[in-house]
Design an enzyme around this catalytic site. Sequence first.
Site, PDB file in Angstrom:
ATOM      1  CE  LYS A   6       2.510   3.226   7.585  1.00  0.00           C
ATOM      2  NZ  LYS A   6       1.322   2.425   7.878  1.00  0.00           N
ATOM      3  CD  GLN A  61       8.137   3.918  -1.004  1.00  0.00           C
ATOM      4  OE1 GLN A  61       8.707   2.382  -1.659  1.00  0.00           O
ATOM      5  NE2 GLN A  61       9.278   5.177  -1.703  1.00  0.00           N
ATOM      6  CB  VAL A  62       7.932   4.145   6.009  1.00  0.00           C
ATOM      7  CG1 VAL A  62       8.198   5.243   7.256  1.00  0.00           C
ATOM      8  CG2 VAL A  62       6.300   3.445   6.657  1.00  0.00           C
ATOM      9  CB  ILE A 122      -0.969   0.207   1.188  1.00  0.00           C
ATOM     10  CG1 ILE A 122      -1.894  -1.295   0.950  1.00  0.00           C
ATOM     11  CG2 ILE A 122      -1.792   1.362   1.232  1.00  0.00           C
ATOM     12  CD1 ILE A 122      -3.093  -0.958  -0.296  1.00  0.00           C
ATOM     13  CG  ASP A 172      -0.785  -7.852  11.519  1.00  0.00           C
ATOM     14  OD1 ASP A 172      -0.630  -9.130  11.840  1.00  0.00           O
ATOM     15  OD2 ASP A 172      -0.410  -7.552  10.606  1.00  0.00           O
TER      16      ASP A 172
END
Length: 434
Positions: free
Chosen positions: A162, A147-148, A145, A297
């Site tokens: 993000k 990237q950081v 979805i 999660d």
Amino acid sequence: MLIRKIGVIGRTYRQIERYAEILGVLFKFGFGDLVTSLKVERYLDIGRQMFLRQKKERIEGLSRAQRARGVVEELGPTFIKLGQMLSTRPDLMPQEFITEFARLQDAVPSFPSDQAKTIVETELGRPIADFFDHLEEQPLAAASIGQVHRGRLKEGDDVVVKVQRPGIRDVIDVDLEILLHLATLLERHVAGWDIHRPTEVVAEFSRSLERELDYGVEASNMERFGVLYQFDDQVLIPKVYRSLTTPRILTMEYVDGIPAGDVDQLKARGYDLVQLADLGARVVLEQTLVHGFFHADPHPGNLMILPGHRVCLLDLGMTGRLDRGTRERIVDLVMTVVRWDGPGLVKALLQLTEWDEEPERRVLEREAYAFMDLYLNRPLKEIELGRFLQKLFDVAFRHRLRVPADLLLLIKALTCIEGLGRRFDPDFDIVSKA
């Protein structure tokens, strides 16, 4: 919702091209029988020979579940997310598929830093230099979805940003429309699948992705957890910078620590692993049984260990919610097994699930006693709560009872923390702590 057409596939070039690609990959991995059973030729003007010309992957020696994992990995972000979601759905997937899908990694190549910077500036409406002293070009991590990137604000605060992958929403839109159409065909043409309601599964998956695609939702989750743990000096939730957060970018405090999965480094740094296991159990049980709002999660990559035996919770886009009544019934489930109370177990199970036709109680009660026999006289430390609930819900699935999605997320959260806890402490026991 992301899905605009219910059970009907559009005929734009992009949709047809992607549909052909999906069916071609299914053929390549040996799922031509499934494609044929869906009677998909009635809906798309694409000849079957087009798919058969696809070069087949070398699949000799691979199980059907391993080939299914190959399909979702090749088809990219939407399907990887779907596979991860299906790994929590034993009502839909046989165990060997669940095991394979649980191995799916949400890690993909990064996209160019100039695209990331363009997205940040577009979202903020001003040049990066107006807000950041610097923003590193090399991302710390990349997923399907987004990237950081690490950076520093003008005020001197160290942050991570993000950034959502360019064009990802359009990709997911097309894939979801195709998935819903395939689910509709599955219900119509494949015996037994109408019971599992695959169209509802895709709709639920769509809602989950909608939340994940809006970083404002994750920011709100972080703020809510921040309030819950504001007076807890053992749990850190990164600060959110709301003025630098939009649906496509999320700016938060940078936290430096050791990933919880790096057991060797934790040992080398002198951490008490038993104490960390107890902390993980306490956090998950508080979230699920006290607050009714939990990190769905909490795998080792989403938990950072900090000096002083503290834990930082990361990647809070996926959460579950349990109302007070549901939390009480979960406790009742465990207590009925301790008391060897078959009718009470059936009652609690029916209160937690949904059904179209109430099952035969006598038959369900017999299975309840058989289930309880598995735990008779067993020490608490031998009972894994996540697996316990999973096996109990397997009984429910056999009687066509539907388990709400948040309860399946609960199993995932418990399984994650119990797996990590037993790596830290062979005598880890979450049931007695509950």
